[in-house]
Design an enzyme around this catalytic site. Structure first.
Site, short mmCIF file in Angstrom:
data_model
loop_
_atom_site.label_atom_id
_atom_site.label_comp_id
_atom_site.label_asym_id
_atom_site.label_seq_id
_atom_site.Cartn_x
_atom_site.Cartn_y
_atom_site.Cartn_z
N ALA A 65 0.86 -1.17 0.00
CA ALA A 65 0.00 0.00 0.00
C ALA A 65 0.90 1.23 0.00
CB ALA A 65 -0.88 -0.02 1.23
N GLY A 109 0.57 -5.14 0.78
CA GLY A 109 -0.62 -5.22 -0.05
C GLY A 109 -0.35 -5.82 -1.41
N GLU A 112 -0.51 -9.45 -0.89
CA GLU A 112 -1.93 -9.77 -0.63
C GLU A 112 -2.75 -9.73 -1.92
OE1 GLU A 112 -1.69 -6.71 2.56
OE2 GLU A 112 -2.94 -8.12 3.65
N GLU A 132 4.62 -5.19 6.91
CA GLU A 132 3.85 -4.14 7.59
C GLU A 132 4.29 -3.92 9.03
OE1 GLU A 132 2.51 -6.63 5.75
OE2 GLU A 132 0.84 -5.88 4.54
#
Ligand code: HXC
Length: 258
Positions: A65, A109, A112, A132
């Site tokens: 992200a 992300g 993911e 993260e």
């Protein structure tokens, strides 16, 4: 409408979606995920599209992200917008197969997002990670759930708790990716797999995807029953008659999605 953060090309029944924020290693910001959700919705609805391939650049599938965009967010911001929930749910609901073709970094992300796809073909340069924890947060779009199911608790815990990366060879050995190919051949291999899928009956393809995904949501006996009923239902299709006749007549099947 044109896209700014992704590139979409549709050719030969395959929608190729390329994440395109090279200045930030394809970091997933709001604009990119909004566009990706829209592109996947359109591909899912487009009768010409029979398979989707999602990829990034040689250096990064996606480095997570967008940290710049996230840094000042408050709990209220994240909670009120259900930060990336609506977009990821669109991707998860897509009924057509999505192949992730991953080279370089697939972190946070990005890892993911790759795991949201139906399978991952990795270049030998791929690096997967859930770092993260180094930012004082945890995975937020499926990492703790999907990585654990794919590689098991021990490896998933280690990756999430230490932030260490997994190389392509380890990712294949652990079941995170379906196979590893030389980086130069990544797109040819991913497109060839997609092409193969486009030649099948979409009815059988979507049924297989649905049945496999149900296995994560239900008990074994319910999953087996769901699979069996879908298998039975496919006998109502012309494609089943065509597929089996073609085998018996020693010719290629011509599926018509009927
Ligand atoms: C914003 C990013 C970024 C990210 C890289 N960049 N990752 N920008 N968000 N996640 C930017 C850098 O700031 C830099 O921009 C440019 O991309 C190139 O990156 P470098 O760091 O210079 O490249 P390199 O030295 O090769 O290192 C590559 C890297 C590193 C190891 C991938 O960039 C990195 O650690 N990135 C962050 C990875 C990460 O923590 N991801 C998880 C994010 S949290 P400038 O302008 O300086 O040149 C997350 C939560 C998911 O994903 C849940 C969502 C709801």
């Amino acid at each position: 409408m044109a896209f700014k953060t992704i590139i979409v090309e549709i050719d030969d029944h395959v929608a190729l979606i390329k994440l395109n924020r090279p200045e930030a290693l394809n970091a997933l910001n709001q604009a990119l995920l909004d566009e990706l959700a829209r592109a996947i919705t359109e591909a899912d609805r487009n009768e010409k599209v029979r398979c989707i391939v999602l990829t990034g650049s040689e250096k990064a599938f996606a480095a997570g992200a967008d940290i710049k965009e996230m840094a000042e967010k408050t709990f209220v911001d994240a909670f009120s917008s259900d930060f990336f929930g609506p977009q990821t749910e669109v991707i998860e609901r897509c009924r057509k197969p999505i192949i992730a073709a991953v080279a370089g970094y697939a972190l946070g992300g990005g890892c993911e997002l790759a795991m949201m796809c139906d399978f991952i073909i990795a270049a030998d340069t791929a690096k997967f990670g859930q770092p993260e924890i180094n930012l004082g947060v945890i995975a937020g779009i499926g990492g703790t759930q999907r990585l654990t199911r794919l590689v098991g608790k021990s490896k998933s815990m280690e990756m999430h708790l230490t932030g260490r990366f997994m190389d392509a060879e380890e990712a294949e050995r652990s079941g995170l990716v379906s196979r590893v190919v030389p980086a130069k051949k990544l797109m040819d291999e991913a497109m060839a797999a997609a092409q193969k899928i486009t030649e099948k009956s979409m009815l059988a393809t979507m049924s297989a995807k649905e049945a496999i995904n149900r296995s994560y949501e239900t008990t074994l006996s319910e999953g087996l029953l769901h699979e069996r009923r879908l298998f039975h239902a496919l006998f109502a299709t012309e494609d089943q008659k065509e597929g089996m006749s073609a085998f018996l007549e020693k010719r290629e099947a011509q599926f018509r999605d009927k």
